[in-house]
Design an enzyme around this catalytic site. Structure first.
Site, PDB file in Angstrom:
ATOM      1  N   THR A 121      16.647  -2.992  -7.700  1.00  0.00           N
ATOM      2  CA  THR A 121      15.772  -2.688  -6.573  1.00  0.00           C
ATOM      3  C   THR A 121      14.321  -2.614  -7.027  1.00  0.00           C
ATOM      4  OG1 THR A 121      15.658  -0.277  -6.796  1.00  0.00           O
ATOM      5  CG2 THR A 121      17.623  -1.166  -5.744  1.00  0.00           C
ATOM      6  N   HIS A 177       9.182  -8.019 -12.245  1.00  0.00           N
ATOM      7  CA  HIS A 177       8.232  -7.479 -11.263  1.00  0.00           C
ATOM      8  C   HIS A 177       6.881  -7.577 -11.948  1.00  0.00           C
ATOM      9  CE1 HIS A 177       7.043  -3.928  -8.403  1.00  0.00           C
ATOM     10  NE2 HIS A 177       5.974  -4.580  -8.790  1.00  0.00           N
ATOM     11  N   CYS A 202       2.344  -7.429  -5.895  1.00  0.00           N
ATOM     12  CA  CYS A 202       3.159  -7.947  -7.002  1.00  0.00           C
ATOM     13  C   CYS A 202       4.225  -8.903  -6.475  1.00  0.00           C
ATOM     14  CB  CYS A 202       3.894  -6.807  -7.707  1.00  0.00           C
ATOM     15  SG  CYS A 202       2.831  -5.658  -8.572  1.00  0.00           S
TER      16      CYS A 202
END
Lengths: 191, 121
Positions: A36, A59, A42
């Site tokens: 998650t 990420h 981003c």
């Protein structure tokens, strides 16, 4: 053009959530793990090998601005390479890899559109590396919460209110290069 | 005539970044996508320096280094590993295979050029 991933549902019993924060990545080969993250400008790359049932998420945020070109790109390339190498080490095969991209929003009006830069880099990278981008939800002006099931490639996305927390992170995005994850990055050693 | 660097990496974007940095500094650059292609390029071009990734399909960096060092023609050609990895065990393995040095990605252009110039002098 965005896809329409299924809305967020509560995690199933026996599922373990693993949160990926900005600048990091995670690769999973165990069943029942859901990756998650929450994204503003981003971008997260969700990548998986459906045969090996190995997948991962990065990420990333390109540091600085578009004027420093290659300097920013190398951190994006590094983030992608860490993800790909992590998957290879767990038995994924490169030619079977697929990806979905999320994020790249412009959540703070007035700041430069770094989300668009992040998204453009990610799309270019996948295209150059011949990894199919089979789904994406990029751009817009809302933050995203996503869940990724690495074994299957399924992603659930929820567009979320841009909270003060997210705004604070966006405003503090450093102008200088972000320190890479590995403190040894850039080091040179002659044997 | 400038010196020749053979770069071996399965990432096209990484190969392009290296090309930009090395060509910009006056080096001739030959590229390969994996260790096997690297061995083919080695015999065709006889480079002054080799920069190789580790994690690659078909033949990884360790395989390339070991095979290259088995050929007397390339026993002393500098081979630099350029990798996201930084563990002492992986470095030691590369050293034992015959690598000359190790650079951790993401590389700093000036540091990379400095070490390439130093080992090719």
């Amino acid at each position: 053009m965005t896809t329409s991933p299924s809305p967020i549902a509560p995690p199933a019993p026996r599922e373990r959530m693993l949160h990926v924060v900005q600048g990091e990545y995670a690769v999973v080969s165990e069943p029942g793990v859901v990756l998650t993250t929450i994204l503003g400008s981003c971008v997260a790359t969700c990548m998986w090998d459906p045969v090996a049932e190995v997948g991962g998420m990065n990420h990333f945020l390109l540091p600085g601005d578009a004027s420093n070109g290659g300097e920013s790109l190398k951190y994006g390339v590094n983030s992608m390479e860490l993800l790909i190498n992590g998957m290879l080490q767990r038995g994924a095969v490169r030619r079977r890899m697929q990806a979905k991209l999320f994020g790249g929003a412009r959540v703070v009006p007035g700041l430069s559109d770094v989300g668009a830069q992040n998204a453009a880099f990610a799309l270019d990278f996948l295209r150059l590396e011949c990894i199919p981008c089979v789904g994406q939800s990029l751009g817009g002006d809302q933050a995203r919460r996503i869940r990724f099931w690495p074994a299957t490639g399924r992603v659930a996305q929820m567009l979320v209110e841009t909270t003060e927390t997210i705004l604070e992170v966006e405003r503090k995005r450093p102008a200088a290069a972000i320190r890479p994850q590995d403190p040894a990055a850039g080091s040179v050693e002659l044997f | 005539m400038g010196k020749t660097v053979l770069t071996i990496d399965d990432s096209r974007m990484m190969r392009e970044m290296l090309l930009m940095v090395l060509q910009g500094a006056g080096f001739n650059v030959v590229q390969a996508e994996d260790g096997k292609q690297g061995l083919d390029a080695l015999s065709r071009t006889n480079p002054d320096v080799i920069i190789t990734d580790i994690n690659m399909p078909v033949m990884d960096g360790y395989g390339f280094i070991e095979n290259a060092r088995m050929d007397a023609r390339y026993r002393s050609t500098p081979i630099l590993v350029l990798s996201t990895e930084s563990s002492p065990e992986k470095k030691q393995r590369a050293r034992q295979a015959g690598a000359t040095g190790w650079i951790v990605k993401p590389f700093q252009a000036e540091s990379l050029l400095e070490v390439v110039r130093r080992v090719s002098a």
